[in-house]
Design a protein around this motif. Structure first.
Motif, PDB file in Angstrom:
ATOM      1  N   UNK A 150       0.832  -1.196   0.000  1.00 34.38           N
ATOM      2  CA  UNK A 150       0.000   0.000   0.000  1.00 34.38           C
ATOM      3  C   UNK A 150       0.872   1.253   0.000  1.00 34.38           C
ATOM      4  N   UNK A 151       0.406   2.290  -0.664  1.00 38.46           N
ATOM      5  CA  UNK A 151       1.140   3.544  -0.724  1.00 38.46           C
ATOM      6  C   UNK A 151       0.631   4.460   0.387  1.00 38.46           C
ATOM      7  N   UNK A 152       1.352   4.472   1.508  1.00 38.44           N
ATOM      8  CA  UNK A 152       0.922   5.265   2.659  1.00 38.44           C
ATOM      9  C   UNK A 152       0.780   6.737   2.307  1.00 38.44           C
ATOM     10  N   UNK A 153       1.555   7.216   1.361  1.00 34.70           N
ATOM     11  CA  UNK A 153       1.457   8.607   0.926  1.00 34.70           C
ATOM     12  C   UNK A 153       0.035   8.947   0.522  1.00 34.70           C
ATOM     13  N   UNK A 154      -0.541   8.110  -0.319  1.00 39.51           N
ATOM     14  CA  UNK A 154      -1.880   8.378  -0.821  1.00 39.51           C
ATOM     15  C   UNK A 154      -2.945   8.113   0.229  1.00 39.51           C
ATOM     16  N   UNK A 155      -2.729   7.083   1.036  1.00 42.01           N
ATOM     17  CA  UNK A 155      -3.735   6.662   2.013  1.00 42.01           C
ATOM     18  C   UNK A 155      -3.787   7.642   3.180  1.00 42.01           C
ATOM     19  N   UNK A 156      -2.644   7.878   3.807  1.00 40.75           N
ATOM     20  CA  UNK A 156      -2.583   8.836   4.921  1.00 40.75           C
ATOM     21  C   UNK A 156      -2.714  10.271   4.417  1.00 40.75           C
ATOM     22  N   UNK A 157      -2.192  10.523   3.222  1.00 39.30           N
ATOM     23  CA  UNK A 157      -2.229  11.868   2.658  1.00 39.30           C
ATOM     24  C   UNK A 157      -3.625  12.372   2.406  1.00 39.30           C
ATOM     25  N   UNK A 158      -4.565  11.473   2.096  1.00 40.25           N
ATOM     26  CA  UNK A 158      -5.947  11.907   1.890  1.00 40.25           C
ATOM     27  C   UNK A 158      -6.516  12.511   3.169  1.00 40.25           C
ATOM     28  N   UNK A 159      -6.185  11.916   4.303  1.00 36.69           N
ATOM     29  CA  UNK A 159      -6.687  12.441   5.578  1.00 36.69           C
ATOM     30  C   UNK A 159      -5.983  13.757   5.925  1.00 36.69           C
ATOM     31  N   UNK A 160      -4.674  13.810   5.751  1.00 33.49           N
ATOM     32  CA  UNK A 160      -3.966  15.058   6.007  1.00 33.49           C
ATOM     33  C   UNK A 160      -4.467  16.188   5.124  1.00 33.49           C
ATOM     34  N   UNK A 161      -4.700  15.890   3.854  1.00 29.97           N
ATOM     35  CA  UNK A 161      -5.218  16.895   2.931  1.00 29.97           C
ATOM     36  C   UNK A 161      -6.604  17.361   3.364  1.00 29.97           C
ATOM     37  N   UNK A 162      -7.426  16.429   3.853  1.00 28.38           N
ATOM     38  CA  UNK A 162      -8.775  16.782   4.290  1.00 28.38           C
ATOM     39  C   UNK A 162      -8.749  17.691   5.509  1.00 28.38           C
TER      40      UNK A 162
END
Length: 478
Positions: free
Chosen positions: A159-171
């Motif tokens: 899994x690409x943590x950048x995209x997964x965790x990044x969606x929450x950080x961006x939100x």
């Protein structure tokens, strides 16, 4: 005993920072990260993923509200976030947090810029939101890091943590700029947790989908904040719950306490590594070692074989399949190849060691580089493995035609706290990036304008100037 959940704590701290802002030291660090993201994005404006994201968002239509870098027309904020996040990650030049091994700014900053422009926010509001979004992204990544495993559980699962965790950080960043209170910011976390996704098989065998991961995370973040603003709710136990974010992605090897320990007081963000080279971060120490061999007088024609020792967990990304890595199918694929990046650095690369011209399709097909890459053998090295993933070390041994050997070991990565890039090196990186899209005079103006964010300049003014510069450049080239 407190009953506040991690998502609720993020909501509380986010609301406080939105009101109070961040101190000058952290603000300066955030401006550097925004400069870095903008430079990386400008460099990618002619890449195919940028065209594709632009074409898709043009088909979507909608009311113009935010700048899409390199495009003449403004777009709705979610669409601008998709385009700019795609640009920010397209050349694999974005900053990296260790040991979570994710790229926080490329997902968070595009979402924050698009939202700030839409709502008319100031520079200081943008910096506070981006700081919190990046921090949340890094801490979620750390919650999925397992000390015994010595690696990110996200990464181990493909899994690409950048995209997964990044969606929450961006939100969270988008929600702060949208004026959401602590309760609605809590819901933002719960909503975005259903949106983050990213599979990293493309690192191994090709495909351009990974270049859109940060764009989609940024897009998801803006949409999640909009949904919360209109009243959609998310579960307050979304991070630590039995069917929550961490267990869903990482199983039992999770540490939800890392999300909130010292949140808003102790910052991961200033320790995030800036990249000196536009290629997968696992390859960087090999590049440094090859540059050191060059400095000692080793030339490609002298080399019988090169043995690149790296941390065992990175073999599958930069060394396997071996034939694919020795003969990358494209310039982008070459950026994930240990053999090719070593060869490019030893032959003689651009920029701070290797640069964009080393990752074109033509460069990746160069017979001299491929011949040298074919003489690189990548193996696991125990000392490098012991240092991973707080560093991505490497050892490079050249066996020369005369029978002698020369070895260089790199224990710490350039661009991190132990070996920071100087102000001149960061400026050279930005200029080299920006000049792929705009004249050098405009690049200088853009940097100065971005630093005005620290003095509370409206974000819309900054992005308007950036858009005008890219349009002028496009008109000159046509």
């Amino acid at each position: 005993m407190s009953t506040t959940t991690p998502a609720q704590r993020i909501g509380e701290v986010g609301a406080r920072l939105a009101a109070d802002g961040v101190d000058d030291v952290l603000a300066d660090d955030l401006v550097r990260r925004i400069v870095d993201v903008i430079g990386n994005s400008l460099a990618a404006t002619r890449e195919e993923p940028a065209r594709i994201a632009g074409a898709v968002t043009a088909e979507w239509g909608g009311a113009p509200a935010a700048t899409a870098i390199g495009q003449a027309q403004r777009l709705p904020a979610p669409s601008a976030a998709l385009v700019n996040g795609t640009l920010a990650h397209s050349l694999d030049f974005d900053d990296t947090h260790l040991p979570s091994v994710l790229h926080p700014s490329a997902a968070v900053v595009p979402a924050a810029l698009a939202t700030a422009e839409r709502v008319g926010a100031s520079g200081r509001a943008l910096l506070a939101a981006a700081a919190m979004g990046i921090e949340v992204t890094c801490r979620l990544g750390m919650a999925g890091y397992d000390e015994d495993l010595g690696n990110s559980v996200f990464f181990e699962h493909g899994q690409h943590a950048t995209a997964i965790c990044g969606a929450i950080g961006a939100a969270v960043a988008s929600g702060m700029l949208s004026g959401l209170d602590a309760d609605r910011l809590t819901s933002v976390v719960g909503i975005a947790a259903s949106m983050g996704a990213g599979v990293i098989e493309a690192n191994r065998t090709g495909g351009t989908i990974k270049r859109v991961h940060c764009g989609w995370a940024a897009h998801a973040g803006v949409v999640a904040a909009d949904l919360a603003r209109h009243g959609l709710t998310g579960p307050p136990t979304v991070i630590e719950g039995r069917f929550g974010f961490l267990r869903a992605f990482c199983g039992e090897r999770v540490h939800p306490e890392r999300v909130t320990e010292g949140l808003g007081e102790r910052w991961e963000t200033p320790g995030v590594f800036f990249k000196p080279y536009p290629c997968n971060h696992f390859t960087h120490a090999g590049v440094d070692a090859a540059l050191a061999l060059r400095a000692r007088g080793v030339r490609a024609t002298d080399v019988r074989e090169l043995i690149l020792g790296v941390p065992a967990p990175v073999l599958r990304t930069i060394a396997e399949p071996a034939e694919e890595k020795a003969h990358p199918r494209s310039g982008y694929h070459a950026a994930f190849s240990g053999p090719y990046t070593v060869a490019a650095a030893l032959v003689g690369g651009g920029g701070l060691g290797v640069f964009h011209e080393d990752f074109t399709d033509a460069a990746a097909a160069d017979p001299a580089r491929l011949d040298l890459a074919g003489r690189v053998r990548v193996v696991a090295d125990d000392e490098a493995t012991a240092g991973f993933p707080r560093q991505f070390p490497a050892v490079l041994t050249a066996e020369l035609a005369d029978g002698s050997t020369v070895t260089e070991r790199v224990r710490t990565n350039r661009g991190g706290p132990q070996r920071p890039l100087s102000a001149d090196e960061l400026a050279a990186k930005f200029t080299g990036n920006a000049e792929r899209a705009v004249p050098s005079d405009d690049a200088t103006t853009i940097v100065a304008t971005l630093w005005d964010l620290r003095d509370d300049r409206p974000v819309a003014d900054v992005m308007s100037g950036l858009q005008e510069a890219t349009i002028r450049s496009a008109q000159r080239n046509n």
